[in-house]
Design a protein around this motif. Structure first.
Motif, short mmCIF file in Angstrom:
data_model
loop_
_atom_site.label_atom_id
_atom_site.label_comp_id
_atom_site.label_asym_id
_atom_site.label_seq_id
_atom_site.Cartn_x
_atom_site.Cartn_y
_atom_site.Cartn_z
N MET A 187 -12.79 12.46 18.61
CA MET A 187 -14.13 12.23 17.99
C MET A 187 -14.74 11.33 18.61
SD MET A 187 -13.50 12.69 13.86
CE MET A 187 -12.52 11.36 13.74
N VAL A 188 -14.28 10.28 18.80
CA VAL A 188 -15.08 9.04 19.56
C VAL A 188 -15.52 9.59 21.11
CG1 VAL A 188 -14.88 6.88 20.69
CG2 VAL A 188 -13.83 7.08 18.36
N GLU A 189 -14.70 10.16 21.52
CA GLU A 189 -15.00 10.65 23.19
C GLU A 189 -16.03 11.86 22.91
OE1 GLU A 189 -14.77 11.15 27.15
OE2 GLU A 189 -14.32 9.63 25.84
N SER A 190 -16.05 12.51 21.79
CA SER A 190 -17.01 13.59 21.63
C SER A 190 -18.51 12.78 21.35
CB SER A 190 -16.59 14.33 20.53
OG SER A 190 -17.64 15.63 20.41
N VAL A 191 -18.51 11.72 20.65
CA VAL A 191 -19.95 11.26 20.41
C VAL A 191 -20.41 10.56 21.34
CG1 VAL A 191 -20.71 9.27 19.14
CG2 VAL A 191 -19.03 10.80 17.91
N ARG A 192 -19.34 10.12 22.36
CA ARG A 192 -19.74 9.29 23.66
C ARG A 192 -20.46 10.32 24.67
NH1 ARG A 192 -18.44 8.56 28.62
NH2 ARG A 192 -16.81 9.65 28.62
N LEU A 193 -19.77 11.29 24.88
CA LEU A 193 -20.15 12.45 25.76
C LEU A 193 -21.54 12.97 25.32
CD1 LEU A 193 -16.85 14.62 26.64
CD2 LEU A 193 -18.34 13.01 28.10
N SER A 194 -22.03 12.93 23.87
CA SER A 194 -22.92 13.40 23.74
C SER A 194 -24.30 12.75 23.77
CB SER A 194 -23.28 13.52 21.98
OG SER A 194 -23.11 12.14 21.44
N LEU A 195 -23.93 11.37 24.67
CA LEU A 195 -24.97 10.59 25.12
C LEU A 195 -25.03 10.66 26.59
CD1 LEU A 195 -24.18 7.30 22.95
CD2 LEU A 195 -26.00 9.11 22.45
N PHE A 196 -24.48 11.80 27.18
CA PHE A 196 -24.22 11.81 28.79
C PHE A 196 -24.65 13.26 29.07
CE2 PHE A 196 -21.71 7.82 28.01
CZ PHE A 196 -22.04 7.20 29.21
N GLU A 197 -24.95 13.35 30.11
CA GLU A 197 -25.13 14.58 30.84
C GLU A 197 -24.11 14.85 31.95
OE1 GLU A 197 -27.94 16.53 34.11
OE2 GLU A 197 -28.97 15.39 32.79
N TRP A 198 -23.26 15.87 31.87
CA TRP A 198 -22.06 16.13 32.58
C TRP A 198 -21.68 17.77 32.57
CZ3 TRP A 198 -16.53 16.16 30.44
CH2 TRP A 198 -15.50 15.99 31.49
N THR A 199 -21.38 18.10 33.67
CA THR A 199 -20.75 19.68 33.70
C THR A 199 -19.47 19.90 33.08
OG1 THR A 199 -20.32 19.45 35.85
CG2 THR A 199 -22.64 19.84 35.58
N GLY A 200 -18.71 18.78 33.09
CA GLY A 200 -17.14 19.05 32.52
C GLY A 200 -16.34 19.22 33.78
N PHE A 201 -16.74 19.40 35.11
CA PHE A 201 -15.99 19.39 36.26
C PHE A 201 -15.40 18.08 36.64
CE2 PHE A 201 -19.00 23.08 36.69
CZ PHE A 201 -17.89 24.13 36.44
N VAL A 202 -14.20 18.23 36.99
CA VAL A 202 -13.51 17.00 37.51
C VAL A 202 -14.48 16.16 38.95
CG1 VAL A 202 -11.40 15.91 38.64
CG2 VAL A 202 -11.26 17.67 36.71
N GLY A 203 -14.54 15.22 38.46
CA GLY A 203 -15.08 14.47 39.66
C GLY A 203 -16.86 14.52 39.79
N ALA A 204 -17.33 15.02 38.64
CA ALA A 204 -18.83 15.42 38.53
C ALA A 204 -19.38 14.17 37.96
CB ALA A 204 -19.00 16.80 37.68
N GLN A 256 -21.03 11.49 35.40
CA GLN A 256 -21.46 11.46 33.89
C GLN A 256 -22.83 10.73 33.97
OE1 GLN A 256 -18.39 10.56 31.08
NE2 GLN A 256 -16.98 12.34 31.79
N VAL A 257 -23.73 10.95 33.72
CA VAL A 257 -25.08 10.44 33.67
C VAL A 257 -25.49 9.99 32.39
CG1 VAL A 257 -27.63 10.40 34.56
CG2 VAL A 257 -25.84 11.75 35.92
N PHE A 258 -25.72 8.79 32.05
CA PHE A 258 -26.08 8.31 30.61
C PHE A 258 -27.72 8.78 30.58
CE2 PHE A 258 -27.82 5.29 27.65
CZ PHE A 258 -27.30 5.41 26.64
N VAL A 259 -27.94 9.47 29.27
CA VAL A 259 -29.20 9.88 29.04
C VAL A 259 -29.75 9.70 27.59
CG1 VAL A 259 -29.11 11.95 30.73
CG2 VAL A 259 -28.36 12.17 28.08
N GLY A 260 -28.94 8.96 26.80
CA GLY A 260 -29.14 8.24 25.44
C GLY A 260 -29.27 9.39 24.65
N ILE A 261 -30.14 9.48 23.82
CA ILE A 261 -30.48 10.61 22.68
C ILE A 261 -31.11 11.62 23.32
CG2 ILE A 261 -30.53 8.65 20.76
CD1 ILE A 261 -33.29 9.06 20.69
#
Length: 267
Positions: free
Chosen positions: A1-18, A20-25
């Motif tokens: 759950m914590v990781e899901s909330v964290r990822l909601s604040l980032f832009e990420w395609t889910g691919f390994v090595g891609a 993760q760009v922080f975009v806030g809200i």
């Protein structure tokens, strides 16, 4: 759950090595203001929850009261109604998709046998106006038995002496149910309502197996759209933002329930 909330604040395609760009809200702003499917999914989820808290609960309570009385074959009927509740949801989805099949399903067969061409022509899962409710019928068929068992367990707490006293005082069957049985079922009712709400807000398997959210996103719900955004569309930020919204909505019901159960245990 914590990781899901964290990822909601980032832009990420889910691919390994891609990266993760922080975009806030920004992901939350996006789903609330730029994603029309989100609001369709939100509306369908609300419809599903409201219907779930009315139709399956009512049917389950009626069945529990009926099957709590001395009745020939009572255990057989209890088992018949409970069996759908132990089946895997994806198996139920496949079965009901066959039932709704316009070529060889029940509707087509009955329409052909009775000469009702209109019944054979109904596209249960292809019509945008009725697809969601067609899937909901399968949900009712699966959910009724489990709730019935919970209500049957709650009915065991009803004191027979109280029922007999009410009947001696001239109360009819409805008055006994309203004034004696229903108040005794209040704790069970709370449990069933909370479990039904949780099951309704996270409905997923049936819709994946029967419609995949179609036609034209008319059967889309929040849990399914969150999955499709993350896994199918590789938009993990918006997908996890939707999942976080689901988490908040669920906690709004679960936390008060936990507080209530804690108070009951202290009494």
């Amino acid at each position: 759950m914590v990781e899901s909330v964290r990822l909601s604040l980032f832009e990420w395609t889910g691919f390994v090595g891609a990266p993760q760009v922080f975009v806030g809200i920004d992901n939350y702003v996006r789903i609330f203001t730029q994603d029309p499917v989100f609001w369709r999914a939100f509306g369908n989820t609300v419809i599903w929850i409201v219907l779930s808290l009315i139709i399956p609960l009512t049917i389950s309570l009626v069945l529990a009261v009926a099957l709590n009385r001395p009745l020939f074959g009572r255990n057989l009927f209890r088992s018949m109604f409970y069996i759908p509740g132990v089946l895997a949801s994806i198996a139920v989805a496949n079965m009901w998709r066959w039932i709704y099949n316009p070529n060889y399903g029940i509707g087509a067969s009955l329409g052909e046998a009775l000469g009702w061409e209109w019944l054979a022509d109904i596209q249960w899962l292809g019509n945008q106006d009725i697809a969601l409710y067609s899937v909901f019928i399968a949900f009712v068929w699966q959910a009724v038995g489990t709730n019935m068992v919970l209500f049957l367990a709650g009915l065991q707490s009803v004191q027979k002496d109280h029922i007999d006293a009410a009947r001696i005082d001239g109360a009819n069957a409805w008055q006994v149910f309203r004034n004696v049985t229903l108040p005794a079922l209040r704790p069970t009712m709370v449990i069933v309502i909370v479990l039904t709400f949780i099951g309704a807000i996270k409905v997923f398997d049936l819709l994946v197996g029967m419609t995949g959210g179609g036609p034209a996103q008319m059967t889309q719900v929040l849990a399914l759209w969150s999955y499709q955004q993350s896994i199918t569309n590789h938009e993990y930020g918006p997908g996890n933002a939707i999942a976080t919204v689901l988490l908040v909505l669920t906690l709004m019901v679960v936390l008060p329930y936990l507080a209530w159960t804690a108070r009951q245990e202290d009494k």
